[in-house]
Write an enzyme that holds these catalytic residues in place. Structure first.
Site, PDB file in Angstrom:
ATOM      1  N   SER A  25      21.363  50.682  46.240  1.00 21.06           N
ATOM      2  CA  SER A  25      22.490  49.929  45.306  1.00 21.06           C
ATOM      3  C   SER A  25      22.932  50.878  44.583  1.00 21.06           C
ATOM      4  O   SER A  25      24.200  50.342  43.609  1.00 21.06           O
ATOM      5  CB  SER A  25      22.400  48.608  44.407  1.00 21.06           C
ATOM      6  OG  SER A  25      21.672  48.807  43.350  1.00 21.06           O
ATOM      7  N   ASN A 112      13.944  44.216  36.807  1.00 18.95           N
ATOM      8  CA  ASN A 112      14.066  43.377  37.141  1.00 18.95           C
ATOM      9  C   ASN A 112      14.689  42.584  35.285  1.00 18.95           C
ATOM     10  O   ASN A 112      15.159  42.108  35.337  1.00 18.95           O
ATOM     11  CB  ASN A 112      12.861  41.664  36.548  1.00 18.95           C
ATOM     12  CG  ASN A 112      12.372  41.814  38.628  1.00 18.95           C
ATOM     13  OD1 ASN A 112      13.304  42.928  39.327  1.00 18.95           O
ATOM     14  ND2 ASN A 112      11.186  42.066  38.890  1.00 18.95           N
ATOM     15  N   THR A 157      59.240  18.080  38.972  1.00 24.20           N
ATOM     16  CA  THR A 157      57.908  17.238  39.264  1.00 24.20           C
ATOM     17  C   THR A 157      57.992  17.360  40.660  1.00 24.20           C
ATOM     18  O   THR A 157      59.287  17.566  41.275  1.00 24.20           O
ATOM     19  CB  THR A 157      57.357  16.105  39.331  1.00 24.20           C
ATOM     20  OG1 THR A 157      58.777  15.029  39.695  1.00 24.20           O
ATOM     21  CG2 THR A 157      57.682  15.508  37.756  1.00 24.20           C
ATOM     22  N   HIS A 158      57.170  17.506  42.020  1.00 21.16           N
ATOM     23  CA  HIS A 158      57.518  17.408  42.928  1.00 21.16           C
ATOM     24  C   HIS A 158      58.516  18.461  43.536  1.00 21.16           C
ATOM     25  O   HIS A 158      58.786  18.785  44.395  1.00 21.16           O
ATOM     26  CB  HIS A 158      57.969  16.404  43.937  1.00 21.16           C
ATOM     27  CG  HIS A 158      57.103  15.493  43.186  1.00 21.16           C
ATOM     28  ND1 HIS A 158      55.286  14.755  44.064  1.00 21.16           N
ATOM     29  CD2 HIS A 158      56.963  14.433  42.194  1.00 21.16           C
ATOM     30  CE1 HIS A 158      55.339  14.106  43.533  1.00 21.16           C
ATOM     31  NE2 HIS A 158      56.004  13.891  42.358  1.00 21.16           N
ATOM     32  N   SER A 279      62.462  46.847  49.988  1.00 21.30           N
ATOM     33  CA  SER A 279      61.441  47.068  51.566  1.00 21.30           C
ATOM     34  C   SER A 279      62.127  47.895  51.876  1.00 21.30           C
ATOM     35  O   SER A 279      63.452  48.458  51.970  1.00 21.30           O
ATOM     36  CB  SER A 279      62.655  45.236  52.085  1.00 21.30           C
ATOM     37  OG  SER A 279      63.461  46.062  54.086  1.00 21.30           O
ATOM     38  N   LYS A 285      67.057  44.234  49.644  1.00 21.40           N
ATOM     39  CA  LYS A 285      65.650  43.152  48.557  1.00 21.40           C
ATOM     40  C   LYS A 285      65.098  43.724  47.740  1.00 21.40           C
ATOM     41  O   LYS A 285      65.546  45.171  47.292  1.00 21.40           O
ATOM     42  CB  LYS A 285      64.704  43.003  49.684  1.00 21.40           C
ATOM     43  CG  LYS A 285      64.523  42.394  51.533  1.00 21.40           C
ATOM     44  CD  LYS A 285      65.020  41.102  50.952  1.00 21.40           C
ATOM     45  CE  LYS A 285      63.898  40.491  50.566  1.00 21.40           C
ATOM     46  NZ  LYS A 285      62.480  40.538  51.838  1.00 21.40           N
ATOM     47  N   ASN A 287      62.103  42.868  45.459  1.00 18.78           N
ATOM     48  CA  ASN A 287      60.276  41.790  46.031  1.00 18.78           C
ATOM     49  C   ASN A 287      59.734  42.000  44.798  1.00 18.78           C
ATOM     50  O   ASN A 287      59.958  42.728  44.041  1.00 18.78           O
ATOM     51  CB  ASN A 287      59.680  42.328  47.135  1.00 18.78           C
ATOM     52  CG  ASN A 287      60.618  42.016  48.609  1.00 18.78           C
ATOM     53  OD1 ASN A 287      61.296  41.424  48.435  1.00 18.78           O
ATOM     54  ND2 ASN A 287      59.919  42.712  49.356  1.00 18.78           N
ATOM     55  N   GLU A 292      52.866  37.576  43.545  1.00 17.86           N
ATOM     56  CA  GLU A 292      52.793  38.146  44.654  1.00 17.86           C
ATOM     57  C   GLU A 292      51.229  38.091  45.204  1.00 17.86           C
ATOM     58  O   GLU A 292      50.122  37.356  45.610  1.00 17.86           O
ATOM     59  CB  GLU A 292      53.217  38.999  46.278  1.00 17.86           C
ATOM     60  CG  GLU A 292      54.908  37.452  46.342  1.00 17.86           C
ATOM     61  CD  GLU A 292      55.283  38.327  46.898  1.00 17.86           C
ATOM     62  OE1 GLU A 292      55.781  37.408  48.366  1.00 17.86           O
ATOM     63  OE2 GLU A 292      56.226  39.851  47.054  1.00 17.86           O
ATOM     64  N   LYS A 327      26.065  41.876  41.912  1.00 18.82           N
ATOM     65  CA  LYS A 327      26.528  42.647  41.308  1.00 18.82           C
ATOM     66  C   LYS A 327      28.558  42.957  41.439  1.00 18.82           C
ATOM     67  O   LYS A 327      29.207  42.927  40.950  1.00 18.82           O
ATOM     68  CB  LYS A 327      26.260  44.001  40.402  1.00 18.82           C
ATOM     69  CG  LYS A 327      25.114  43.535  39.636  1.00 18.82           C
ATOM     70  CD  LYS A 327      24.463  45.450  38.882  1.00 18.82           C
ATOM     71  CE  LYS A 327      23.379  45.173  40.260  1.00 18.82           C
ATOM     72  NZ  LYS A 327      22.200  43.948  40.223  1.00 18.82           N
TER      73      LYS A 327
END
Ligand code: ARG
Length: 479
Positions: A25, A112, A157-158, A279, A285, A287, A292, A327
């Site tokens: 590890s 441990n 809303t919505h 882009s 563009k 972006n 995102e 981990k």
């Protein structure tokens, strides 16, 4: 025989090479190496203090560990995958450096309880970074809120235009979410503030060690109360990752609004050029990649939490090697969280809001239709009836391609005789917002008070200083 492992006595054959690679590890453990050394120095000092280590052995061990710290910091530590994990790499190296006294360091300790300690030390300093990043996001949101107390926009809303609000009110909603996240981080840090050292492999140790002395040296408030719990417990990771998942969902929702608002369709927000990308094909563009990616990284953090929950759910007490798989998702979740927040803070801080576009959306959206119904209510019309009346007015406006504010009093009266000139003033968005002058509402006075309170919370050391701080300096700059 043919093995240099510390448990070599029991075995007649060396570990298979495949197994050696599969069980190692060290790639993950590099990140707790300085924590490990720190824990070992505290353990050794305590062993000397209670007489389990001679002063000469202690000073040899401490000198060796300090050299190992320097090697780690300079990236010169000779990691060897054959030695499986960080604990054994450090022990083997210590023996190379100081000889026989190194063999006494592991007295009254197991890997441990050691790995449980290292992970807590890692968690504590990284949660401090997360906490700082949460403060930065709140500060950025508050800065924009302060600048936009008088900017109005439709609340949705919505994702349909609903009622007018102040932009500051909208932004302060996120300040609240990140405030709860900050409380969750602090809460998680407080609960993990116990040293597991002394729990041994699972049943403690027969030696007369002083657990609290180690805890004090490492800056823990106390020691864990049950050796079997402490060696098999990963709640401290789960709690921090749960806080991470919730908070990343908040960051993701904020990001989604940035994506929407920066589109030509909304046009409410302009990203700074430094926080957007172009882009490779479409020259026009700009972006919102940062937003995102934050949105997507929330999925990754939720996945990390899920991975550890599933790893733990079938484990009997106490330590099982499965716990080595804790981990990678834990480190990933906390780092991803911190990095996402840091970039979010800068993205918000550098964004510009377009008041005119927001004002136009208010004009076009029938966002004060509820106001008109509420106006009728002030003239004793039952709300249900008022709602139906205004619904018909909206339908009329739609077919006549008009906004509510363009209606004449005569037109209004055709829908209900109670309408008078006062109704036309009543549907002004600013007035609509100002009438909502109640705790939690968007009126100017309320919003201004919430900003002052939020600023005070950020400046209040009780709520915003990180009491488990400064370990950063002690364990180097590993992020
Ligand atoms: N590399 C191990 C882990 O991360 C350290 C503890 C190993 N303990 C053991 N009994 N094999 O969990």
């Amino acid at each position: 025989m043919a093995t240099d492992k510390p448990w070599g006595g029991r075995f007649e054959k060396p570990t298979d090479e495949l197994v050696e690679a599969f069980t190692a590890s060290i790639d993950t453990d590099r990140h707790i190496a300085l924590d490990d050394v720190r824990g070992s120095r505290a353990h050794a000092a305590m062993l000397a203090q209670v007489g389990l280590l001679s002063d000469a052995d202690h000073s040899a061990i401490d000198r060796g560990l300090d050299q190992i710290r320097a090697e780690l910091e300079a990236d010169r530590f000779p990691w060897n995958p054959a030695h499986e994990d960080v604990h054994m790499n450090v022990e083997v190296r210590l023996r190379e450096l100081v000889g026989e006294p190194a063999s006494r360091l592991h007295t009254a300790r197991s890997r441990n309880d050691q790995v449980g300690l290292d992970a807590r030390l890692w968690a504590r300093r990284h949660l401090g970074q997360v906490h700082g990043a949460l403060l930065a996001v709140q500060d950025a949101l508050l800065g924009q809120a302060e600048a936009h107390v008088d900017t109005l926009l439709p609340g949705y809303t919505h994702l349909q235009r609903g009622q007018p609000v102040r932009l500051a009110h909208h932004l302060l909603a996120y300040v609240e979410m990140f405030e709860r996240d900050r409380e969750r981080v602090r809460d998680a840090a407080r609960r993990m503030d116990q040293s597991p050292l002394g729990s041994g492999a699972l049943a403690g140790t027969p030696h007369p060690i002083d657990r609290q002395a180690v805890a004090d040296r490492l800056g823990f408030a106390g020691v864990t109360r049950n050796s079997m719990d402490a060696t098999g417990d990963r709640d401290f990771m789960l709690e921090a990752m749960s806080a991470a998942a919730i908070s990343m969902v908040h960051a993701s929702r904020l990001s989604e609004e940035v994506v929407l608002w920066s589109s030509a369709e909304f046009g409410f927000l302009r990203l700074d050029d430094g926080f957007a990308t172009g882009s490779s094909m479409m020259p026009q563009k700009k972006n919102p990649d940062v937003a995102e990616l934050v949105r997507a990284k929330s999925g990754r953090v939720i996945g990390d939490l899920t991975a550890l929950l599933v790893t733990l759910k079938g484990l009997p007490l106490t330590y099982n090697r499965d716990l080595q798989e804790d981990k990678p998702p834990f480190f990933d979740a906390i780092r991803t969280w911190r990095d996402s927040l840091e970039v979010t803070a800068r993205m918000i801080e550098t964004s510009t809001f377009d008041r005119d576009r927001m004002a136009r959306a208010l004009d076009e959206g029938f966002v004060t239709a509820t106001e008109l119904a509420d106006w009728l209510v002030t003239r004793q019309v039952p709300f249900r009836e008022a709602h139906a009346v205004v619904g018909r007015i909206v339908a009329h406006c739609l077919s006549a391609s008009k906004g509510l504010s363009e209606l004449s009093l005569e037109e209004l009266r055709r829908f209900h005789p109670a309408f008078d000139a006062d109704a036309l003033a009543w549907i002004d968005p600013e007035q609509a917002v100002e009438r909502r002058d109640l705790p939690g509402g968007p009126a100017r006075k309320q919003v201004a008070a919430r900003i002052v309170e939020a600023r005070a919370r950020l400046a209040d050391p009780e709520r915003s200083a990180w009491p488990w701080a400064s370990s950063d300096a002690e364990v180097g700059a590993d992020r």
